[in-house]
Design an enzyme around this catalytic site. Structure first.
Site, short mmCIF file in Angstrom:
data_model
loop_
_atom_site.label_atom_id
_atom_site.label_comp_id
_atom_site.label_asym_id
_atom_site.label_seq_id
_atom_site.Cartn_x
_atom_site.Cartn_y
_atom_site.Cartn_z
N GLY A 1 0.81 -1.22 0.00
CA GLY A 1 0.00 0.00 0.00
C GLY A 1 0.84 1.27 0.00
O GLY A 1 0.55 2.23 -0.70
N ASN B 1 -8.11 3.76 8.46
CA ASN B 1 -7.54 2.59 9.13
C ASN B 1 -7.73 2.62 10.64
O ASN B 1 -7.66 1.60 11.29
CB ASN B 1 -6.05 2.45 8.79
CG ASN B 1 -5.30 3.75 8.87
OD1 ASN B 1 -5.65 4.74 8.22
ND2 ASN B 1 -4.28 3.79 9.70
N GLN C 1 -7.84 -0.35 3.33
CA GLN C 1 -8.75 -0.91 4.34
C GLN C 1 -10.09 -1.33 3.74
O GLN C 1 -10.84 -2.10 4.36
CB GLN C 1 -9.00 0.11 5.46
CG GLN C 1 -7.78 0.41 6.31
CD GLN C 1 -7.39 -0.72 7.24
OE1 GLN C 1 -8.22 -1.54 7.63
NE2 GLN C 1 -6.13 -0.77 7.61
N HIS D 1 -1.74 -7.80 2.58
CA HIS D 1 -1.71 -8.32 3.96
C HIS D 1 -2.86 -7.81 4.81
O HIS D 1 -3.03 -8.25 5.95
CB HIS D 1 -0.35 -8.05 4.62
CG HIS D 1 -0.08 -6.65 5.07
ND1 HIS D 1 -0.26 -6.25 6.37
CD2 HIS D 1 0.36 -5.56 4.41
CE1 HIS D 1 0.08 -4.97 6.49
NE2 HIS D 1 0.45 -4.53 5.30
N THR E 1 12.04 -8.49 -11.16
CA THR E 1 11.39 -9.80 -11.23
C THR E 1 10.24 -9.87 -10.24
O THR E 1 10.38 -9.47 -9.09
CB THR E 1 12.42 -10.91 -10.95
OG1 THR E 1 13.47 -10.79 -11.92
CG2 THR E 1 11.79 -12.29 -11.04
N CYS F 1 1.73 2.72 13.68
CA CYS F 1 2.89 3.48 13.23
C CYS F 1 3.23 4.61 14.19
O CYS F 1 4.35 5.08 14.20
CB CYS F 1 2.65 4.07 11.85
SG CYS F 1 1.79 2.97 10.75
C1 LIG Z 1 -1.78 -0.64 6.02
C2 LIG Z 1 -2.13 0.57 5.27
C3 LIG Z 1 -1.25 1.13 4.33
C4 LIG Z 1 0.13 0.60 4.10
O1 LIG Z 1 0.12 -0.62 3.41
P1 LIG Z 1 1.46 -1.50 3.41
O2 LIG Z 1 1.16 -2.61 2.45
O3 LIG Z 1 1.67 -1.97 4.79
O4 LIG Z 1 2.56 -0.62 2.89
C5 LIG Z 1 -1.64 2.24 3.63
N1 LIG Z 1 -2.87 2.78 3.84
C6 LIG Z 1 -3.74 2.28 4.72
C7 LIG Z 1 -5.07 2.91 4.88
C8 LIG Z 1 -3.40 1.16 5.47
O5 LIG Z 1 -4.27 0.67 6.36
#
Ligand SMILES: *Cc1c(COP(=O)(O)O)cnc(C)c1O
Length: 395
Positions: free
Chosen positions: A72, A153, A181, A203, A239, A326
């Site tokens: 993300g 989030n 999200q 994830h 790759t 974070c």
């Molecule tokens: C988790 C999250 C991200 C970051 O995604 P990653 O794959 O961990 O870099 C960005 N934006 C939102 C809203 C998130 O919840």
């Protein structure tokens, strides 16, 4: 009796059994490089193509509009910096976003401000929602991009994305949404909703870490992210993370095939937890009660310190979060909770519980059994609590 309850699915989710099963062959018999012509290479290419199609289908996009990334954060950075640099060539150096975006967006716009771009940060009001009319009023001749997250989030609020998309289309401004999200929780159709760019991450939907997608509508010539080989149509070389991409394909298909039933079940669990938790004295729900993600509960308890609450929950086998993962390394309360007008002290006493389809009603029972007594105990230890209930400390 003590249970283990994972209620931090907004931070990350466990990989589902079907996802793991799809990934393992990519490390074993199907280990080829998708760029190679022989059999194992072509098998890997097929795997990547199938995942690209699964993602495109889930979003209502074309497969050639799907770019695999490392997640993300990368997708947000690429979309925002790429659009800013593209539009700056036409003299457009204004960006509109909101105050409660993920840091992958806010730190990117801050970096662009240092380069000379101008950024408008829209208010999200007490309910955690952007007002489309305020967005429209903020648009200018030199607006290059609007980037508003689909669902938050921390507090789970779902923005009026279709309305925002329609406004951007009407004014000819590009629209990006961080839908990390939302994907798998809310039905999305990028074409119907006027979304030009969308970020997602595997994830957060029972896929593996380190893989995501940028949906980039055809005909938007943002600069390439990584120069090198011809992967991702030459725009993001390197790759492919074949196993990760395979996992993402299965995860998104699983998540999007049953959105409605899953949302109904999670919403019922969410609302039962909220109703039970709000019986605790001086508690509040953060974010709109209805326009929120099915699995998101965000509460504040006056007189409580979020970190202590998390430690006590952890001792009881419960994984949750306070503010955002974070920011928990710092003493500043979450920018999201401040953006909806919570005073610092109340924002400090906040708790996010986020469910996925791997949670059960028994988890809710357990949370409702454990949470009130933990809050009571922490308040009994707090030097502030007496003053708060006597009204001497004003929040
Ligand atoms: C988790 C999250 C991200 C970051 O995604 P990653 O794959 O961990 O870099 C960005 N934006 C939102 C809203 C998130 O919840």
């Amino acid at each position: 009796m003590k249970r283990f309850v994972y209620a931090d699915n907004a931070a990350t989710t466990p990989v589902s059994p079907a996802v793991l099963e799809a990934m393992l062959p990519c490390y074993k018999e199907n280990y080829g490089n998708p760029s190679s012509l022989y059999g194992v290479g072509q098998a890997a290419k097929k795997t990547v193509d199938a995942a690209r199609k699964a993602v495109a289908d889930a979003l209502g996009a074309f497969p050639e509009e799907i770019y695999f990334t490392s997640g993300g954060s990368e997708s947000d950075n690429w979309a925002i910096k790429g659009t800013a640099h593209l539009m700056a060539q036409k003299g457009k150096k204004h960006i509109i976003t909101s105050k409660f975006e993920h840091h992958a967006v806010l730190h990117t716009t801050a970096a662009l401000e240092k380069e000379g771009f101008e950024v408008t940060y829209l208010d999200v009001h007490h309910d955690g929602l952007v007002r489309p009319e305020e967005l429209e009023a903020a648009l200018r001749e030199d607006t290059a991009l609007v980037t508003i997250m689909y669902a938050n989030n921390e507090i789970g609020t779902i923005q009026p994305i279709s309305e925002i998309g329609a406004i951007c289309k009407k004014h000819g401004v590009l629209f990006h949404t961080d839908a990390v999200q939302a994907v798998g929780n809310v039905p999305i159709d990028v074409k119907k909703q006027g979304i030009d760019m969308l970020s997602l991450s595997a994830h957060k939907l029972h896929g593996p870490k380190g893989v995501g997608v940028l949906y980039l509508r055809k005909g938007i010539p943002i600069p390439n992210l990584i120069e090198g080989g011809a992967q991702e149509r030459g725009r993001r070389a390197g790759t492919e993370n074949v196993a990760g991409i395979a996992g993402l394909g299965v995860a998104i298909r699983e998540a999007c095939s049953s959105i409605e039933e899953r949302a109904a079940r999670l919403t019922a669990m969410r609302d039962r937890l909220i109703a039970g938790a709000l019986k605790i004295d001086r508690s509040r729900l953060n974010g709109d009660p209805v326009k929120r993600l099915p699995g998101n509960v965000n509460l504040s308890f006056e007189g409580i310190e979020g970190e202590s609450l998390l430690l006590m929950l952890d001792m009881n086998g419960i994984c949750a979060s306070s503010g955002s993962a974070c920011t928990s390394g710092s003493l500043d309360p979450s920018h999201v909770l401040l953006s909806i007008g919570l005073p610092h002290a109340v924002a400090h006493g906040s708790l996010r519980l986020s469910f996925s389809d791997q949670n059960s009603e028994e988890d809710v029972d357990y949370l409702l059994e454990v949470l009130p007594s933990i809050v009571d105990r922490l308040r009994a230890m707090s030097p502030l609590w007496e003053d708060i209930i006597k009204g001497k400390t004003v929040y």
